[in-house]
Design a protein around this motif. Structure first.
Motif, PDB file in Angstrom:
ATOM      1  N   CYS A 431       0.878  -1.171   0.000  1.00  0.00           N
ATOM      2  CA  CYS A 431       0.000   0.000   0.000  1.00  0.00           C
ATOM      3  C   CYS A 431       0.910   1.214   0.000  1.00  0.00           C
ATOM      4  CB  CYS A 431      -0.913  -0.018   1.230  1.00  0.00           C
ATOM      5  SG  CYS A 431      -2.012   1.424   1.328  1.00  0.00           S
ATOM      6  N   SER A 441      -1.908   4.242   7.160  1.00  0.00           N
ATOM      7  CA  SER A 441      -2.722   3.229   6.498  1.00  0.00           C
ATOM      8  C   SER A 441      -3.478   2.379   7.507  1.00  0.00           C
ATOM      9  CB  SER A 441      -1.844   2.324   5.626  1.00  0.00           C
ATOM     10  OG  SER A 441      -1.198   3.074   4.630  1.00  0.00           O
ATOM     11  N   TRP A 443      -6.441  -1.199   7.252  1.00  0.00           N
ATOM     12  CA  TRP A 443      -6.880  -2.231   6.310  1.00  0.00           C
ATOM     13  C   TRP A 443      -8.247  -2.777   6.723  1.00  0.00           C
ATOM     14  CZ3 TRP A 443      -4.317  -4.138   1.952  1.00  0.00           C
ATOM     15  CH2 TRP A 443      -3.028  -3.629   1.745  1.00  0.00           C
ATOM     16  N   LYS A 445     -10.944  -6.202   5.391  1.00  0.00           N
ATOM     17  CA  LYS A 445     -11.234  -7.325   4.499  1.00  0.00           C
ATOM     18  C   LYS A 445     -12.724  -7.329   4.243  1.00  0.00           C
ATOM     19  CE  LYS A 445     -10.988 -12.338   3.989  1.00  0.00           C
ATOM     20  NZ  LYS A 445     -10.753 -13.642   4.661  1.00  0.00           N
ATOM     21  N   LEU A 464       0.596  -4.925   4.255  1.00  0.00           N
ATOM     22  CA  LEU A 464      -0.016  -5.965   5.069  1.00  0.00           C
ATOM     23  C   LEU A 464       0.698  -7.288   4.803  1.00  0.00           C
ATOM     24  CD1 LEU A 464      -2.380  -7.022   6.888  1.00  0.00           C
ATOM     25  CD2 LEU A 464      -3.672  -7.371   4.763  1.00  0.00           C
ATOM     26  N   TYR A 477      -9.145  -7.194  -0.122  1.00  0.00           N
ATOM     27  CA  TYR A 477      -8.484  -6.401   0.919  1.00  0.00           C
ATOM     28  C   TYR A 477      -8.368  -4.955   0.454  1.00  0.00           C
ATOM     29  CZ  TYR A 477      -7.164 -10.768   3.228  1.00  0.00           C
ATOM     30  OH  TYR A 477      -7.188 -11.975   3.866  1.00  0.00           O
ATOM     31  N   THR A 478      -8.749  -4.030   1.310  1.00  0.00           N
ATOM     32  CA  THR A 478      -8.730  -2.602   0.977  1.00  0.00           C
ATOM     33  C   THR A 478      -7.816  -1.874   1.949  1.00  0.00           C
ATOM     34  OG1 THR A 478     -10.986  -2.669   0.120  1.00  0.00           O
ATOM     35  CG2 THR A 478     -10.102  -0.501   0.704  1.00  0.00           C
ATOM     36  N   CYS A 479      -6.887  -1.075   1.377  1.00  0.00           N
ATOM     37  CA  CYS A 479      -6.025  -0.213   2.189  1.00  0.00           C
ATOM     38  C   CYS A 479      -6.601   1.186   2.174  1.00  0.00           C
ATOM     39  CB  CYS A 479      -4.602  -0.204   1.630  1.00  0.00           C
ATOM     40  SG  CYS A 479      -3.505   0.964   2.462  1.00  0.00           S
ATOM     41  N   THR A 491      -7.414  -1.355  -3.546  1.00  0.00           N
ATOM     42  CA  THR A 491      -7.975  -2.678  -3.292  1.00  0.00           C
ATOM     43  C   THR A 491      -7.177  -3.748  -4.027  1.00  0.00           C
ATOM     44  OG1 THR A 491     -10.189  -1.767  -3.009  1.00  0.00           O
ATOM     45  CG2 THR A 491     -10.035  -4.122  -3.496  1.00  0.00           C
TER      46      THR A 491
END
Length: 997
Positions: A431, A441, A443, A445, A464, A477-479, A491
């Motif tokens: 990220c 950052s 995260w 899910k 991550l 997974y989104t940062c 993502t």
């Protein structure tokens, strides 16, 4: 409408991320140089050059003695680009120190200082000079006393009338330091008028003084006396690195003194030093630190000696060891700029920002040349210059500091859209949005926040890491990246697959030449993945090149079985089956042994011979993986048809026996023998025939010897000589009347006490050669790089008596080190050679001569070339890659060469995919390339700057993972300096490898 400051910053950053060329602070291409111009010449102009590059293009202004020049005042000043032209210059108003300042929206830089001086030379004052009366044999000094002037002068003296100048020798000397004329011992021929002539090097003007009469006194000649040194150099004289130093020494005396030079401490004079003016001047060119020290001038005659001493001290103007380079940082970051220069005495440092002295405060500090600025703000951005100076000069290095302030942005550093990993492995999700200051950052899910655990951890750079993956870890997974200017999301979809397993692996096999075999290889992999099979043979791809007809894939698309048809001995070795998916690569190996008939036995020798038997021995050849079971012996004579089986004892020779006796031979017949090995595969190739001198049983009695007969080609009569030893294999005939390299006919016979036997067939031979008598012509040398020069020459003239030219010998050495000369040789067909391993930026010399078997000829004239400056020691930095689909965009920072290094002319990109053994090379003159990677193959890339002096230091190796159907991004630094796609030049770097089948 007035926008808040925060919005203004964001708008500026968004504009900078467009497709336009990035802005760049000014950087000098040309700077003004000091000059001396004649004074008082009407209508002349003085040009002070200045040019800088930058985006937007720089504006220029000039300063004289620290004050701005009003370029709009009058018509005396013109500005052409950045170059200043001064019309009708005058010393009273225009002499002084000039500086050029270049400015654009990013800042200001100041050029080096250029001093403008005005040279002039006035006439001598007064029209008469008093006569000088001396006794014959006495020494005298005639004073010059130059008139008012500015600029350097040179001196000469006229004797009586122009153009009769005084000739300098061991008795007469003109000092270029004082201008005086020194006569060590006056003779009657010296009586006359002497006029000092002064010449200005700046104006080329020459003015004479008033004549000085020299008379002899009538009271008789002066007796002998010891030397008195009138001209000597200072007790301490500073000398600059690389300069030419001239030391003067002259003495009066009767008889005329002899001048000699020596160094203190017992050191020898520098080898490069030269004596001028009958020893009155010692000249040391290219002065270096090892030349410094005490020097002594000794004047001696029969009445005594005298000496003068002084010391040469070494100094060097500052030169860069580590100049500063452009840097881009985010607000709140800290800057540390190292600035180091060499010189003697050690330089001191100061810093400028936008042309003015940098103001120090708590967060801005300078220590030992290093600048540190903590907690950067946008106001800190600008053009900085580090100035290193000592009392002999100064140097400036310029660089731009960019301070960015922006909300997080993933547009230029997007996260990978898809990542595949296998169960039980670990994965890292990057990220790295562009953000200033650095973003914080978090995260999630799916839609749920992600929390750390034993398997899940958050990296310091915002990424991550998940270890010991399970199927449950698959998902989106989104940062979420955030700083004080905003928030952005990226993502990645993670797919977790079962590991790949080889279910049927190849095993070791043993086959015979000519058979066919199948090596099995079958695998099971996750149904979401596609597997490919590749075979390697002894480290290389199987079936590559001309050997491909022997290999084929069998078993259908889901199998990797390899068939090898008509197997040969060369197919023995290690075979590796590699099964590769988008996630992993697994392999299994097997050894294939190919057995064949034996190779030929070696070194077949006749050990002992009688009238009807011969004792043979040999060595075992290659068994080709199948032990030798037996040997057979074959023989032939001048009367037989080909090779025939020979009768041996033992009759059957087993594979462990390497000797045998051949029986039932005919007396007085010349035999050759060879041996054939066999194994269970079959019979092999025969050995080479045995070598056999005249055997004892054919010598037939006592008193055996040889008769050697020879004659010049075309002559009827033979010259004969006797060699009495039966073991002698050669005879040498020496006679000075024999012409070199001439043709002779030779035959050899045998004899014993009973008479002469037959002669051998006649053979034509050459007499000995004569060494070359001429040297190669047109010898030239040219610089190839920092460590190589090329030498070429014309072919040496040749004549028949020189025989066969074997080649050329090139002797080479560096300046001042001929005693350590090296040599290389090249073939006779070559007329050039490349000499490597040389020191950079140094003159090297070479001479060439031809040679043959008789010896070497004379050397040619010497050719010289100077190796180029070394390539940059700093590698390309910030190597960044960005992938989309099958394209990889690679970029790096520009390399700037130091002052003592060769200028950068381009770059080389070295690359190798996972299926390649050797690095490939791609050249470019830009700092970016577009690559095409093979699907599923990793690629290792490194970058070097190229110069006339060779390749520079290599960047860090960058590993680009194999591309499947997702994007990727990576960098060798924490700051990913990526440029828009539109600014890249498409160049294919890595090529898609064809499958084996």
């Amino acid at each position: 409408m007035t926008l808040p400051w925060r919005q203004l910053v964001l708008l500026c950053v968004m504009g900078c991320l467009g497709g336009e060329l990035p802005s760049q602070g000014p950087m000098f291409i040309t700077e003004p140089s000091s000059s001396i111009v004649p004074a008082g010449l009407g209508g002349q102009k003085v040009t002070l050059a200045c040019e800088a590059r930058g985006s937007p293009p720089p504006r220029y202004r000039w300063q004289l003695n620290g004050s701005d020049i009003d370029l709009r005042a009058g018509d005396r000043y013109e500005l052409h680009g950045g170059t200043l032209v001064v019309s009708d210059p005058r010393g009273s108003r225009d002499a002084g120190t000039y500086r050029c300042l270049a400015t654009n929206s990013l800042g200001t830089i100041v050029s080096r200082e250029a001093r403008l001086q005005f040279a002039y030379l006035e006439n001598f004052k007064g029209s008469l000079r008093s006569a000088v009366s001396v006794r014959e044999g006495q020494g005298v000094v005639l004073l010059c006393g130059p008139p008012p002037h500015a600029g350097e002068l040179s001196y000469a003296w006229i004797f009586n009338e122009y153009p009769s100048f005084v000739e300098e020798d061991s008795r007469r000397f003109v000092s270029q330091e004082t201008g005086h004329l020194y006569i060590a011992k006056v003779e009657p021929s010296d009586v006359g008028n002497y006029t000092c002539v002064v010449t200005s090097s700046g104006t080329a003007a020459r003015v004479p003084g008033a004549p000085t009469p020299l008379l002899l006194r009538p009271d008789g000649a002066m007796g002998e006396y010891e030397p008195k040194i009138e001209v000597h150099f200072p007790e301490s004289l500073p000398a600059a690195k690389g300069s030419t130093v001239r030391l003067e020494c002259f003495a009066l005396g009767n008889p005329v003194p002899r001048i000699a030079w020596r160094r203190g401490g017992g050191l020898p004079l520098p080898q490069k030093a030269a004596l001028r003016k009958a020893g009155g001047v010692l000249e040391v060119p290219d002065f270096q630190q090892e030349d410094a020290g005490s020097y002594e001038c000794v004047a001696e005659n029969s009445r005594g000696r005298n000496a003068a001493r002084g010391r040469l001290t070494y100094y060097a103007k500052p030169h860069w060891v580590q100049p500063i380079e452009d840097v881009e940082l985010a607000v709140e970051d800290s800057l540390t700029w190292q600035c180091r220069a060499g010189g003697k005495p050690t330089p001191s440092y100061r810093w400028l920002k936008d042309g003015a002295a940098l103001a120090l405060e708590d967060r801005i500090q300078v220590e030992n040349g290093a600048l540190t600025i903590a907690n950067l703000s946008v106001a800190d951005a600008g053009m900085f210059q580090c100035v290193a100076e000592n009392k002999h000069g100064l140097v400036r290095a310029s660089a731009e500091l960019r301070v960015t302030a922006s909300a997080p942005d993933f547009s230029r550093t997007p996260m990978k859209t898809l990542i595949r990993a296998q169960v039980g492995s670990e994965v890292s999700l990057d990220c790295r949005p562009r953000a200033a200051p650095r973003a914080v950052s978090s995260w999630r899910k799916g839609h749920a926040p992600l929390r750390g655990s034993e398997r899940v951890s958050f990296r310091k750079d915002g990424g991550l890491r998940i270890v010991n993956l399970t199927k449950a870890d698959a998902g989106t997974y989104t940062c979420v990246a955030e700083n004080r200017f905003g928030t952005a999301n990226g993502t990645t979809h993670l797919v977790v697959t079962e590991p790949t397993r080889i279910t049927v692996a190849p095993s070791d096999m043993d086959v015979s030449v000519g058979e066919s075999v199948v090596l099995p290889c079958q695998a099971r992999h996750d149904p979401l993945l596609r597997g490919t099979f590749t075979w390697f043979f002894n480290g290389a791809r199987a079936g590559a090149g001309d050997d491909g007809a022997h290999f084929a894939k069998v078993g259908g698309s889901a199998s990797g079985d390899l068939m090898i048809r008509n197997i040969q001995l060369k197919h023995s070795g290690k075979y590796v089956c590699v099964v590769q998916t988008a996630v992993e690569s697994v392999s299994s190996a097997a050894n294939l042994t190919v057995r064949g008939s034996p190779g030929p036995p070696e070194n077949v020798t006749v050990e002992e011979i009688t009238d009807t038997t011969a004792q043979l021995s040999w060595r075992e050849g290659a068994d080709n993986h199948s032990p030798v079971t037996c040997y057979s012996v074959q023989a032939r004579t001048p009367f037989s048809v080909g090779w025939q089986a020979a009768t041996t004892v033992p009759a059957v020779i087993d594979g462990k026996t390497h000797t045998a006796t051949v029986v039932e031979l005919s007396p007085w017949v010349e035999y050759e023998f060879r041996v054939v090995a066999s194994n269970k595969i079959g019979g092999g190739e025969p050995s080479l025939p045995s070598e056999k001198p005249v055997p004892e049983e054919l010598q037939n009695g006592e008193g055996f010897g040889y008769v050697v007969a020879f004659r010049p080609l075309g002559v009827t009569d033979w010259i004969q000589t006797v060699v009495t030893s039966a073991d002698t294999p050669r005879y040498v005939f020496r006679n000075d009347s024999i012409a070199p390299f001439s043709l002779y006919e030779v035959k050899v016979g045998v004899y014993n006490n009973r008479g002469e036997g037959p002669f051998s067939p006649v053979t034509t031979v050459f007499s000995a050669e004569e060494e070359p008598t001429a040297a190669p012509s047109q010898v030239s040398a040219r610089s190839l790089s920092a460590s190589e020069i090329g030498v070429s020459w014309g072919a040496v003239p040749w004549k028949p008596s020189n025989g066969h030219l074997l080649g050329y010998e090139v002797r080479y050495w560096s300046s001042g080190d001929e005693e350590s000369a090296s040599t290389v040789t090249v073939a006779a067909s070559e007329t050039s050679a490349t000499l490597g391993g040389l020191r950079s930026n140094l003159a090297h010399h070479a001479a060439v001569r031809a040679y043959n078997s008789a010896g070497a000829g004379p050397f040619s004239t010497t050719a010289s070339a100077t190796t180029r400056r070394p390539p940059p020691s700093r590698p390309p930095g910030n190597v960044v890659w960005n992938t989309t689909d099958t394209k990889v965009l690679l970029s790096w920072d520009r390399v700037r060469a130091a002052e003592h290094e060769s200028a950068v002319t381009g770059y080389k990109v070295f690359y190798r995919t996972s299926s390649q053994r050797d690095m490939q090379v791609l050249a470019t003159n830009k700092t970016s390339v577009e690559l095409l990677l093979p699907i599923g193959e990793d690629c290792v890339v490194e970058v070097r700057a190229t110069t006339d002096g060779g390749d520079g230091a290599s960047s860090e190796q960058v590993r680009i993972p194999g591309i499947t159907d997702m994007d990727a991004r990576g960098s060798t630094s924490a700051i990913a300096n990526v440029y828009p796609v539109s600014s890249y030049v498409p160049i294919t770097l890595c090529f898609v490898a064809n499958a084996l089948w």
